[in-house]
Design a protein around this motif. Structure first.
Motif, PDB file in Angstrom:
ATOM      1  N   ILE B 108      41.542  38.127  31.061  1.00 21.50           N
ATOM      2  CA  ILE B 108      40.335  37.987  30.700  1.00 21.50           C
ATOM      3  C   ILE B 108      39.603  36.879  31.521  1.00 21.50           C
ATOM      4  CG2 ILE B 108      40.646  36.911  28.739  1.00 21.50           C
ATOM      5  CD1 ILE B 108      38.284  38.234  27.329  1.00 21.50           C
ATOM      6  N   SER B 109      38.493  37.195  32.129  1.00 28.30           N
ATOM      7  CA  SER B 109      37.792  35.798  32.728  1.00 28.30           C
ATOM      8  C   SER B 109      37.277  34.967  31.612  1.00 28.30           C
ATOM      9  CB  SER B 109      37.019  36.270  33.794  1.00 28.30           C
ATOM     10  OG  SER B 109      35.574  36.707  33.321  1.00 28.30           O
ATOM     11  N   GLU B 112      33.954  36.114  30.770  1.00 23.88           N
ATOM     12  CA  GLU B 112      34.238  37.375  29.699  1.00 23.88           C
ATOM     13  C   GLU B 112      34.324  36.893  28.372  1.00 23.88           C
ATOM     14  OE1 GLU B 112      35.728  41.344  31.608  1.00 23.88           O
ATOM     15  OE2 GLU B 112      36.998  39.678  31.812  1.00 23.88           O
ATOM     16  N   LEU B 116      31.996  37.124  24.773  1.00 17.28           N
ATOM     17  CA  LEU B 116      32.494  37.600  23.521  1.00 17.28           C
ATOM     18  C   LEU B 116      31.515  37.008  22.361  1.00 17.28           C
ATOM     19  CD1 LEU B 116      36.261  38.033  23.710  1.00 17.28           C
ATOM     20  CD2 LEU B 116      34.544  39.662  24.066  1.00 17.28           C
ATOM     21  N   ASN B 147      34.748  32.359  36.759  1.00 15.33           N
ATOM     22  CA  ASN B 147      35.658  33.618  37.301  1.00 15.33           C
ATOM     23  C   ASN B 147      37.131  33.377  37.253  1.00 15.33           C
ATOM     24  OD1 ASN B 147      33.146  34.798  38.005  1.00 15.33           O
ATOM     25  ND2 ASN B 147      33.264  33.850  40.093  1.00 15.33           N
ATOM     26  N   VAL B 149      40.858  33.269  35.411  1.00 13.67           N
ATOM     27  CA  VAL B 149      41.378  33.822  34.285  1.00 13.67           C
ATOM     28  C   VAL B 149      42.104  32.790  33.356  1.00 13.67           C
ATOM     29  CG1 VAL B 149      43.665  33.871  35.491  1.00 13.67           C
ATOM     30  CG2 VAL B 149      43.271  35.776  33.571  1.00 13.67           C
ATOM     31  N   TYR B 165      32.182  29.417  24.040  1.00 17.77           N
ATOM     32  CA  TYR B 165      31.917  30.430  23.601  1.00 17.77           C
ATOM     33  C   TYR B 165      31.039  30.416  22.145  1.00 17.77           C
ATOM     34  CZ  TYR B 165      33.857  33.546  19.680  1.00 17.77           C
ATOM     35  OH  TYR B 165      34.065  34.463  18.506  1.00 17.77           O
TER      36      TYR B 165
END
Lengths: 292, 260
Positions: B108-109, B112, B116, B147, B149, B165
């Motif tokens: 998952i980058s 991403e 979430l 970008n 991981v 996040y």
């Protein structure tokens, strides 16, 4: 089984023209359609199975299916009809056991796997004249897929796609960290059990085609190969599904060309693909480290 | 010796209802008593640190507040509602546990992962979401990592991304379980500056577990000293007085403090 021996003799072809002829047989078309559906389903569910460390779980559920088949024959029911509810209940009970004890989940899974295998083999030995079919349950036969199997597989695939893709972000968060997912209002337990229901059904519908011993390959190998290749979840999921389908098609062609059994041919292709990707990724990373 | 529990002084404008109200919280973990009879409340726009020795029940406290583990007794209200019945208000919570990511090989980058935290229904469509992800990463100084991981991040970088996040969507209440552990001095200072900004400008409330007494005394509004139960609570200068630290951590801590 007679029909299958017949079809195996037809598989003893080695040139392309005969392969095309072979593809015109309905049983071959069903086999390829079934294998592709299972490849897609395995790739989709497998991407979460590998990340949630459930690969051993599906392995255990697969072995329990042996008991389901034997029970079905013993009670004179259709083994496929018996298989679905049996693996489903088995999967749910095992997840519940894992949640309820402090034992490591791989220990629980080993225990139920061994137990199921023992019961399955003993039940099978009670069936006069059935023992020959043990190999069939263990290794399956893709060419024996009928229309009912195809429809069942398609239904599980549609159900899984709707469930996982419509809640994709929640599923990813739940996979990363269940506590954080729960705080964000995600029904963690409901989703975990729903996933196990789908996983158990997927294993059940695939067993007739690929057998107890190889069913897990569909869930683990394409997803693991995809994991090596991708740094983004969306790409990882797509790659896993595509590799699942491609492996099935390639495996069926290999099986036709070399007169190999179909299930093992597909798994062999998945395995070789994994080895190639693994070697490639490691070579690239070693090379780029040297260049730095 | 029972240290005096000082009355907490809140800024005059804080007359709102508490964001969090904990009353008589008692939690057993595997039949041993983890925390007993903990009561406190948090007012909006405050940053409170929970300090205490290992095994004092700090993580247990936060997990019990979030209803992640069952409690034996007590009452917990968040935003004036029982924690069991938060409904859609749960999207106003941000939680960073001690170990957010178990599997560093998770494909998952960074973008991403931050995405979430974005709840579409609550905050708007996909395009606004992408802009919010970029902005959150900029605010924690991790935009250049978007970008990558997650497995390639250092410990400190990962903490920044986890904070992004939390802040990708406007929330009200952040619970951080050692969110800054492993972050260097400059990184920690940046974090506290950001928390301060969220608190002042957007009225966020923060409850954090920390082992860095110096950072806590410099940046937090309140301190809750925990050792199975609340040993003392108050502004940092009072709660972190040598006498209270001794009561919280025991004699070992004062020795440690004198030697270093």
């Amino acid at each position: 089984m007679d029909c299958n021996h017949y079809s195996f003799s037809w598989l003893a072809v080695t040139n392309g023209t005969d392969l095309v002829t072979l593809l015109q047989f309905p049983f071959m078309q069903r086999a390829i359609a079934g294998a592709v559906l299972m490849g897609l389903l395995g790739g989709l569910l497998g991407s979460f199975v590998t990340l949630r460390e459930l690969s051993f779980f599906s392995h255990a559920v697969g072995h329990a299916a042996l008991v389901g088949v034997a029970l079905g024959v013993l009670l004179q029911l259709n083994p496929t009809v018996m298989l679905l509810p049996f693996t489903l209940v088995f999967g749910l009970v095992v997840l519940y056991l894992i949640d309820q004890t402090d034992l490591a989940s791989d220990s629980i899974l080993s225990i139920v796997l061994s137990g199921a295998l023992a019961i399955g083999v003993l039940l099978t030995s009670l069936l006069p004249g059935y023992r020959g079919n043990l190999m069939g349950v263990l290794f399956g036969d893709v060419l024996a897929i009928n229309v009912t199997d195809l429809i069942l597989t398609l239904l599980v695939l549609i159900g899984s796609s709707i469930f996982l893709l419509s809640t994709l972000r929640q599923q990813i968060l739940l996979t990363l960290n269940p506590d954080v997912a729960q705080v964000q209002g995600i029904p963690v337990q409901l989703y975990r059990y729903a996933f196990v229901v789908l996983l158990s059904l997927a294993v059940a519908v695939a067993i007739k085609a690929v057998g107890v011993l190889l069913v897990n390959a569909f869930l683990v190998i394409p997803a693991s190969t995809a994991k090596l290749l991708n740094h983004q979840f969306a790409h990882f999921l797509a790659t896993s599904v595509i590799l699942g389908a491609v492996s099935s098609i390639a495996g069926m062609i290999i099986s036709g060309l070399f007169n190999f059994a179909s299930g093992p041919s597909i798994v062999l292709f998945q395995f070789l693909l994994f080895l190639v990707v693994f070697t490639w990724v490691n070579a690239v990373s070693t090379f780029s480290k040297r260049m730095r | 010796m029972t240290p005096e529990i000082p009355k907490t002084q809140y800024p005059a404008h804080n007359t709102q209802h508490p964001i969090l109200n904990v009353e008589g919280l008692t939690v057993y973990r595997n039949s041993y008593l983890a925390i007993r009879d903990v009561s406190f409340e948090l007012l909006p726009g405050t940053d409170t640190a929970v300090v205490g020795p290992n095994g004092a029940g700090k993580s247990t406290l936060i997990q019990a507040i979030l209803n992640l583990i069952p409690r034996t007794g007590g009452k917990i209200e968040i935003f004036g509602r029982p924690v069991e019945r938060l409904g859609h208000l749960c999207h106003q919570l941000g939680y960073v546990p001690q170990n957010f990511i178990f599997d560093r090989s998770f494909p998952i980058s960074v973008a991403e992962l931050v995405g979430l935290g974005w709840v579409k229904r609550q905050a708007g469509g996909e395009r606004i979401g992408q802009a919010a992800i970029a902005q959150a990463l900029r605010r924690v100084g991790a935009y250049q990592l978007r970008n990558q991981v997650i497995g390639t991040l250092s410990g400190g970088e990962l903490k920044r991304v986890l904070l992004a996040y939390c802040i990708v969507m406007p929330r009200k209440f952040l619970l951080l379980d050692e969110a800054f552990a492993g972050v260097d001095i400059q990184g920690a200072a940046d974090f506290y500056a950001l928390l301060n900004q969220l608190k002042r400008e957007e009225d966020w409330t923060v409850l954090q577990i920390s082992h860095d007494i110096d950072m806590v005394s410099r940046h937090c509004d309140r301190v809750l000293c925990l050792n199975q139960t609340v040993v003392c609570t108050g502004t940092p200068d009072i709660a972190l007085s040598p006498q209270n630290l001794l009561a919280t951590y025991g004699p070992a801590f004062s020795r440690y403090h004198h030697h270093h």
